[in-house]
Write an enzyme that holds these catalytic residues in place. Structure first.
Site, PDB file in Angstrom:
ATOM      1  N   GLY B 165       0.800  -1.221   0.000  1.00  0.00           N
ATOM      2  CA  GLY B 165       0.000   0.000   0.000  1.00  0.00           C
ATOM      3  C   GLY B 165       0.830   1.266   0.000  1.00  0.00           C
ATOM      4  O   GLY B 165       0.306   2.374   0.044  1.00  0.00           O
ATOM      5  N   GLU B 200      -1.584   1.868 -13.802  1.00  0.00           N
ATOM      6  CA  GLU B 200      -2.494   0.741 -13.788  1.00  0.00           C
ATOM      7  C   GLU B 200      -3.896   1.266 -13.551  1.00  0.00           C
ATOM      8  O   GLU B 200      -4.093   2.154 -12.710  1.00  0.00           O
ATOM      9  CB  GLU B 200      -2.095  -0.170 -12.609  1.00  0.00           C
ATOM     10  CG  GLU B 200      -2.326  -1.626 -12.818  1.00  0.00           C
ATOM     11  CD  GLU B 200      -1.709  -2.431 -11.677  1.00  0.00           C
ATOM     12  OE1 GLU B 200      -0.808  -3.233 -11.930  1.00  0.00           O
ATOM     13  OE2 GLU B 200      -2.127  -2.216 -10.514  1.00  0.00           O
ATOM     14  N   HIS B 208     -11.058  -9.103  -3.980  1.00  0.00           N
ATOM     15  CA  HIS B 208      -9.752  -9.758  -3.984  1.00  0.00           C
ATOM     16  C   HIS B 208     -10.003 -11.257  -3.991  1.00  0.00           C
ATOM     17  O   HIS B 208     -10.477 -11.817  -3.014  1.00  0.00           O
ATOM     18  CB  HIS B 208      -8.960  -9.342  -2.747  1.00  0.00           C
ATOM     19  CG  HIS B 208      -7.635 -10.036  -2.609  1.00  0.00           C
ATOM     20  ND1 HIS B 208      -6.435  -9.391  -2.725  1.00  0.00           N
ATOM     21  CD2 HIS B 208      -7.339 -11.336  -2.378  1.00  0.00           C
ATOM     22  CE1 HIS B 208      -5.459 -10.265  -2.571  1.00  0.00           C
ATOM     23  NE2 HIS B 208      -5.981 -11.455  -2.358  1.00  0.00           N
ATOM     24  N   HIS B 235      -5.575  -2.523   3.677  1.00  0.00           N
ATOM     25  CA  HIS B 235      -4.803  -3.514   2.920  1.00  0.00           C
ATOM     26  C   HIS B 235      -4.435  -4.754   3.746  1.00  0.00           C
ATOM     27  O   HIS B 235      -3.696  -5.589   3.266  1.00  0.00           O
ATOM     28  CB  HIS B 235      -3.536  -2.910   2.311  1.00  0.00           C
ATOM     29  CG  HIS B 235      -3.821  -1.744   1.412  1.00  0.00           C
ATOM     30  ND1 HIS B 235      -4.317  -1.902   0.139  1.00  0.00           N
ATOM     31  CD2 HIS B 235      -3.719  -0.407   1.611  1.00  0.00           C
ATOM     32  CE1 HIS B 235      -4.484  -0.710  -0.403  1.00  0.00           C
ATOM     33  NE2 HIS B 235      -4.138   0.216   0.465  1.00  0.00           N
ATOM     34  N   LYS B 237      -5.745  -8.183   5.311  1.00  0.00           N
ATOM     35  CA  LYS B 237      -6.862  -9.114   5.293  1.00  0.00           C
ATOM     36  C   LYS B 237      -7.255  -9.464   6.730  1.00  0.00           C
ATOM     37  O   LYS B 237      -6.385  -9.759   7.542  1.00  0.00           O
ATOM     38  CB  LYS B 237      -6.458 -10.403   4.563  1.00  0.00           C
ATOM     39  CG  LYS B 237      -6.011 -10.166   3.124  1.00  0.00           C
ATOM     40  CD  LYS B 237      -5.321 -11.390   2.534  1.00  0.00           C
ATOM     41  CE  LYS B 237      -4.790 -11.104   1.130  1.00  0.00           C
ATOM     42  NZ  LYS B 237      -3.939 -12.194   0.615  1.00  0.00           N
ATOM     43  N   ARG B 291       4.917 -18.201  -1.315  1.00  0.00           N
ATOM     44  CA  ARG B 291       5.107 -18.754   0.043  1.00  0.00           C
ATOM     45  C   ARG B 291       3.783 -19.331   0.509  1.00  0.00           C
ATOM     46  O   ARG B 291       2.777 -19.210  -0.164  1.00  0.00           O
ATOM     47  CB  ARG B 291       5.516 -17.627   0.987  1.00  0.00           C
ATOM     48  CG  ARG B 291       4.541 -16.448   0.867  1.00  0.00           C
ATOM     49  CD  ARG B 291       4.735 -15.411   1.934  1.00  0.00           C
ATOM     50  NE  ARG B 291       4.101 -14.161   1.584  1.00  0.00           N
ATOM     51  CZ  ARG B 291       2.835 -13.834   1.821  1.00  0.00           C
ATOM     52  NH1 ARG B 291       2.035 -14.700   2.418  1.00  0.00           N
ATOM     53  NH2 ARG B 291       2.343 -12.671   1.464  1.00  0.00           N
TER      54      ARG B 291
END
Lengths: 147, 446, 446, 147
Positions: B165, B200, B208, B235, B237, B291
Site C-alpha cells: 500500500g 495501472e 480480492h 490492505h 486481510k 510462500r
C-alpha cells in the site's frame, strides 16, 4: 522496604513483562511470581534442547553476575572455537588475565570466523564450552574472576 | 524426505510447520529471540536455538543467525513460514549455498515474483489478463500521458519497487497525472531506491480473489481452489473464505485455469498464491505470493489437502501427489485473524494474556501459539490466533463462526474480535456485497 | 423447530448441544448444580438455572428440579445429553407430559432397549445374530444346563437387570454352571431387584464394533457408519475410531445393514447406537444405546454429518435430511477420552486445572468444557476433554493424534494421556490386534 | 510484622496480579501462594442469566446472614407463590412474625404445590421475589429481622 516501594517494584516488573523475580537488598528478600506466569516455565519440552538454554539476563553479551564472577557470553549463534586454527594456540586458558577488547575465542557463523572480544576484565576461572561445540545467542562462554 | 527442518519463524506458523513435520516424521528445530524464550513453538519443537535479542532485525531477520542455527543443529532444510525471510531471495540462496534446502520456490522465482514489473511480465506471457496500463515502467511524463489516454482514467500511479500500500497515488485525470508524476517518481527513488513507476487502471470496487497453486519439479502444476480475501482493513486481510462466494462458474473456471497456467509456464515449484482483482465478470492479475499464506487453512478445510505437508514434500523433490481432478472443493470455510489490537483504533495491544478460552467442537479449528499466561510481544506482528470454521454451506459457516467468536475469551489484551463479529453480521458480508475498500468505507460511516 | 432447548446435562456434552442449538438458531437454557456455578456450559448458554446442590441425585438427576427449570424458562424441548437422565423413560414421559419434547427416542423405546432381554428379543425379531445362549431368562438350573449344552461352553451367566459389567459370571463347564447358577440369581435379586438370569456364549477376544444409526417419524432408517471401541479399560471405552479398521467389506456391509434393519423394524426415532461383538467373520448383537454417545464425533469427522443437529431435527419431527447413499465415509478419525484420573491406578484426580494448553491445527478437534483455572469436580464423571483427530488414513491419524497428545498440557490434575500415548504407540493397536479385554491384559503384563 | 501489615501486603500483591511470593524481612519470613481462583471469575458471561445467580452459601435453604438479618431461600426450583391459591390470603406479609416450621410460601414444581416452611424465626423485613416469579435453587425469598 515499605509497601509503597514494594508496589513500585511490582509495577516496574510488570511493565517490563517480568514473570518471576527475586529481590535482595540489605537483608530483605522478596521473591515474586506473577499470576499466569507459571504455565510457560512449567511446559515440558518434547525433547531436551540441543544446548543449554540461553541465560535470562536482559543484557546479551554483557557480563552478568553469577557465582560471584562475571561471564563472557556469545554475541552470535555459531560454532565455538578456542583457537584461530586447529594447530594454533588457544586464545585464553584458565588462569589467564583478560583485558577489555582482547580476543578470547572464535564463533563461526556462515563460514565466517568471528573473533569475539571480551568486554570485561578479569582472570579466566572456567571455560564453559567445549571446543568445536555449537553456541546459542547469549550462551555463557567463560567465567572470569577478579583481574 | 528431510531428516530435520529448521523453522525460521515464530508464533502460529512455526507451530503449524512443527505439526506438519511431526506428521511427516521429520525432526524440528525452533529458533527464537530472547523475548520468545517461553514461546509455544520453542516448547513443541524437538530442538531449539536462541538466535538473538528481541529485535527482529537481530534475530528472525538476521541471515547469519538463522543459517548458523541451521548449521549447528545440522538441519537439512529450512522452512521460512511467512513474513520475516520468507520471500528473501538472498536468504534462500544462502540456505542452498550451505547445502540445505529452502522450503519454498527457487531464488530466481522469488526475484521474479518479488518485482512487480517482472511478475506482470510473466503473467502477461502466460496470457493472464492484466489491468489496463503501462505494463512496464513509464520513462517520462509524456509516455505516461499517452499510456493513460489509452488505458483510461482513473489510474493508479505505482512505484515498481513499492508494496504494502506504499508508493502509490490515485490520478483521476490528466491534470492530476501531470501534477503527480514527477513527485511520485522522486518519492519512490527516495523510499525504495528505485524511481521506476508504472500506471495501472484503478478499480472502484474490486473483490480480492486468489488461487492456491502448487507445482513440482516434473512440470506438474495444479490449483487448490480459490479464496476471497476482500475483507481488508487498510490492505490487511482480516476475514478470508473459501471458496470465493458468488462467482459464476465460468468466471471461477477461468480464474483457476489462469493461475495454474502461470505456475506451469514459469516452472514454479512448491506452493504459492496467485492473486487477482475481480470486478463484474472481469478479472485481472495482481501478484504472486511465493510462500505459504496466513489464510491457507480455509483451502485446507474445503479440499482436505494439508498444504504445508504438500509444500514440504514438493520442496523435497517429490512428485505432485494429487492430480487436478482429485482436488475437490466441498463445503465452505471462513477464517478470522484474531489480532492483538484495539478493534476500533487498530493500535497494537501487546501484553500478557490473563484469561484464555478457545472455541472448539465440530468444524472449528484454531491455529494459535498462545495460551493463558502467554505474552503477546510488542516486537512482532499482532496475530494472536486464526479461528477457522468449516460447514456445509456459507450461511452455516457464518453462524458457526459467530458462535465460536462468542465463545472466544481472550483477556488481558484487546483483540479485533468485536470488529469481526460486527462485520460477519453485516448484511453486506452475508449478501456478498463487499469489495477491498468496503471495511475502510464502512468504518467511516460508523 | 424448537424455540428454546433446556440442556439437562453439564460439561463437554452440554457445550456440544449449545453449539448445535446456536447453529440451528435455537435459544439454550443451561442447568447447573451449585458446584458448577462457574462452568463453561453456564457461561455459554443463553440462560441458566441453578437446580440444586453439588450431589447429582439432588440436581442433575432430580426429575422435579430439571422439569421445573424447563417450566420456568418456558423451554419447549429438553436435551438430556448422555448419562444422568438420558435413558430414563420416566423422565422422558414427564418431559412429554409437561408439553415439551424429549430430544431422544420415545419412552417406549427407552424401556425396550433399557432391558437386555427385550432388546435381544427386538434384535432377534429383526433377524440380527445373537450370541448363542438362552435368549431369554432361564427358569431353573435344569433349563440352564440344557441351554448350555446346546450353546456350548464357555458361557456368561448374566443378570437380566444388570449392566456396566456387574451381575455377570463366567462359567467354563457344566460343573461351574451347577455351582454358580443359584448364587448368581440370588445375588441378582439382591442387587437389581430381579433374579432373572440368562446365558450367553463368552467370546474370548471379541472386538467391539458399533453402528451409528438414525430414524425419523416417517419410517426412514439409516446408518451413519461404524466405529470400533474395543480399546476399553474395565468396560470403559478410552480410545474410539471410525471406521472400524480391518473389517472385510462383506462383514462391514452385513453389520451396517443389520443395524439399519433394527432401527427400521422397531420404528426407532432420533439417533442411537447399535453395538455388536465381532470375532473372526461373525458378529453378534450386544445392545442399543438410545442416545447420543460420547464417541459420536469420530462418525461426524468421517461423514461430515453433525449428529447432534440431526438428533434435534429428528426430535422436532423433521424428515431425515439425508439418504443412505449420501452417507459417505472418508478418511479416518480417532478419539481419545482425556479423563481426570491417575493413568496407571485409575483413581479419580479431581481438582483445579492450573495450566492448560489444548492442541490445534488442521484435523484436530477438541470437545471440552475446561480451561485454565477450571475446577474438575469430584461429584461427576472424570471426562475432561475429548481429543479427536481426522486424517486421510489410519496411520496418518495415529501420527497426528500422538503429536496432538504431546502438545496437550493439563496441569494441576493427573490425566489418562500418558496411558493413551503408550497404547497408541503399541504395535497391537497399530496392527489392529486388539479386543475388548486387550488393555486389561496389557496392563497386567506391565 | 503484624496482621494489619500482612493484610496490606496481601492486598497489594493481589492487586498486582501476583500468584506467589516470598517476603523476608528482619528474620520474619512470609511465603504465600494464592488460590488460582482468578480465572473463572473473570470470564464474561455471554448473556445475563434469567434470574439472579444463586447465592454462594454452602448450606442451601438455610438462613444466611445478610444485611444484618437472616434469609429464607428456595429449597427447590420452581414458581414462587405467596398464597395457596389466587384468591387466598398470602402466607406472610412484611411485619409478620415467623416461627420455625411455619409455611411461608409455595414453590410449584412439576405441577405440585410445595409448601415451603421456614427453618428460622424472625420478623419478615422484605419479600425478595414477586408473586408468580420463577425461582432457582438457593434463591433468596424473604429477609427476616429479629423476632
Amino acid at each position: 522496604m515499605d509497601a509503597k516501594k514494594i508496589d513500585e517494584l511490582l509495577k516496574l516488573m510488570q511493565r517490563r513483562g517480568v514473570a518471576e523475580f527475586t529481590f535482595e537488598h540489605e537483608g530483605t528478600v522478596l521473591a515474586v511470581k506473577f499470576a499466569g506466569a507459571s504455565a510457560p516455565v512449567t511446559y515440558a519440552p518434547v525433547a531436551a534442547p540441543v544446548a543449554a538454554p540461553a541465560p535470562a539476563a536482559a543484557a546479551p553479551a554483557a557480563p552478568a553476575a553469577r557465582a560471584g564472577g562475571v561471564v563472557i557470553k556469545a554475541p552470535i549463534v555459531g560454532t565455538f572455537y578456542r583457537a584461530a586454527a586447529p594447530e594454533a594456540p588457544v586464545y585464553v586458558n584458565v588462569g589467564d588475565k583478560v583485558r577489555k577488547g582482547q580476543v578470547v575465542c572464535i564463533v563461526e557463523a556462515m563460514k565466517l570466523m568471528n573473533q569475539i572480544e571480551s568486554d570485561v576484565e578479569g582472570t579466566v576461572v572456567e571455560v564453559l564450552i567445549e571446543n568445536g561445540s555449537p553456541v546459542q545467542f547469549g550462551q555463557e562462554l567463560f567465567r572470569l574472576g577478579p583481574a | 524426505m528431510f531428516r530435520k527442518v529448521l523453522i525460521a519463524n515464530r508464533g502460529e506458523i512455526a507451530l503449524r510447520v512443527i505439526r506438519a513435520c511431526r506428521e511427516l516424521g521429520i525432526r524440528t528445530v525452533a529458533v527464537y529471540s530472547e523475548a520468545d524464550k517461553h514461546s509455544t513453538h520453542v516448547q513443541f519443537a524437538d530442538e531449539s536455538v536462541c538466535i538473538g535479542p528481541a529485535q527482529a532485525t537481530k534475530s528472525y531477520l538476521s541471515l547469519p543467525a538463522v543459517i548458523s542455527a541451521a548449521d549447528i543443529t545440522r538441519a537439512d532444510a529450512v522452512h521460512p513460514g511467512y513474513g520475516f525471510l520468507a520471500e528473501n531471495a538472498t536468504f534462500a540462496e544462502a540456505v542452498n549455498a550451505h547445502g540445505m534446502t529452502f522450503i519454498g520456490p527457487s531464488p530466481a522465482h522469488l526475484r521474479q515474483f518479488g518485482d512487480k514489473l517482472s511478475a506482470k511480465a510473466a503473467a502477461r506471457a502466460a496470457g493472464l489478463p492484466l489491468l489496463p496500463g503501462s505494463h512496464g515502467a513509464v520513462e517520462d511524463l509524456e509516455e505516461a500521458v499517452t499510456v493513460a489516454r489509452e488505458a483510461g482514467y482513473p489510474l493508479m500511479l505505482k512505484a515498481a519497487a513499492g508494496g504494502g500500500g506504499k508508493g502509490m497515488r490515485i490520478v483521476e485525470d490528466e491534470e492530476q497525472l501531470r501534477k503527480f508524476f514527477v513527485i511520485t517518481a522522486t518519492e519512490a527513488k527516495a523510499a525504495f531506491g528505485s524511481g521506476l513507476v508504472f500506471l495501472e487502471r484503478l478499480l472502484r470496487a474490486p473483490r480480492h480473489v486468489e488461487v492456491q497453486v502448487a507445482g513440482d519439479r516434473f512440470g506438474n502444476a495444479i490449483h487448490v481452489g480459490d479464496r476471497d480475501c476482500s475483507m481488508q482493513r487498510r490492505h490487511q486481510k482480516i476475514i478470508e473464505e473459501a471458496p470465493a462466494p458468488d462467482l459464476s462458474d465460468s468466471l471461477r473456471a477461468r480464474i483457476l485455469a489462469a493461475a495454474a497456467r502461470l505456475v506451469s509456464s514459469t516452472g514454479y515449484v512448491t506452493v504459492g498464491t496467485c492473486e487477482f482483482l475481480v470486478e463484474g465478470d472481469e478479472f485481472f492479475f495482481l501478484e504472486v505470493n511465493p510462500r505459504i499464506q496466513v489464510e491457507h487453512p480455509v483451502s485446507e478445510m474445503v479440499t482436505g489437502i494439508d498444504l504445508v505437508q504438500l509444500q514440504i514434500r514438493l520442496a523435497a523433490g517429490e512428485r505432485m501427489p494429487i492430480t487436478q481432478d482429485q482436488v475437490q472443493v466441498r463445503g465452505h470455510a471462513i477464517e478470522v485473524r484474531v489480532n492483538a489490537e484495539d478493534p476500533w483504533k487498530f493500535t497494537p495491544s501487546p501484553g500478557r494474556i490473563t484469561g484464555y478460552h478457545a472455541p472448539g467442537g465440530p468444524g472449528v479449528r484454531v491455529d494459535s501459539a498462545v495460551h493463558e499466561g502467554a505474552m503477546v510481544q510488542p516486537y512482532y506482528d499482532s496475530l494472536v490466533a486464526k479461528l477457522i470454521v468449516y460447514a456445509p454451506d456459507r450461511e452455516a459457516a457464518i453462524r458457526k463462526l459467530l458462535g465460536a467468536l462468542d465463545e472466544y475469551v481472550v483477556e488481558g489484551i484487546r483483540t479485533s474480535i468485536p470488529l469481526q463479529k460486527l462485520l460477519l453480521a453485516d448484511p453486506a458480508f452475508r449478501e456478498v456485497r463487499f469489495h477491498t475498500r468496503y471495511i475502510d468505507e464502512w468504518l467511516k460511516t460508523r
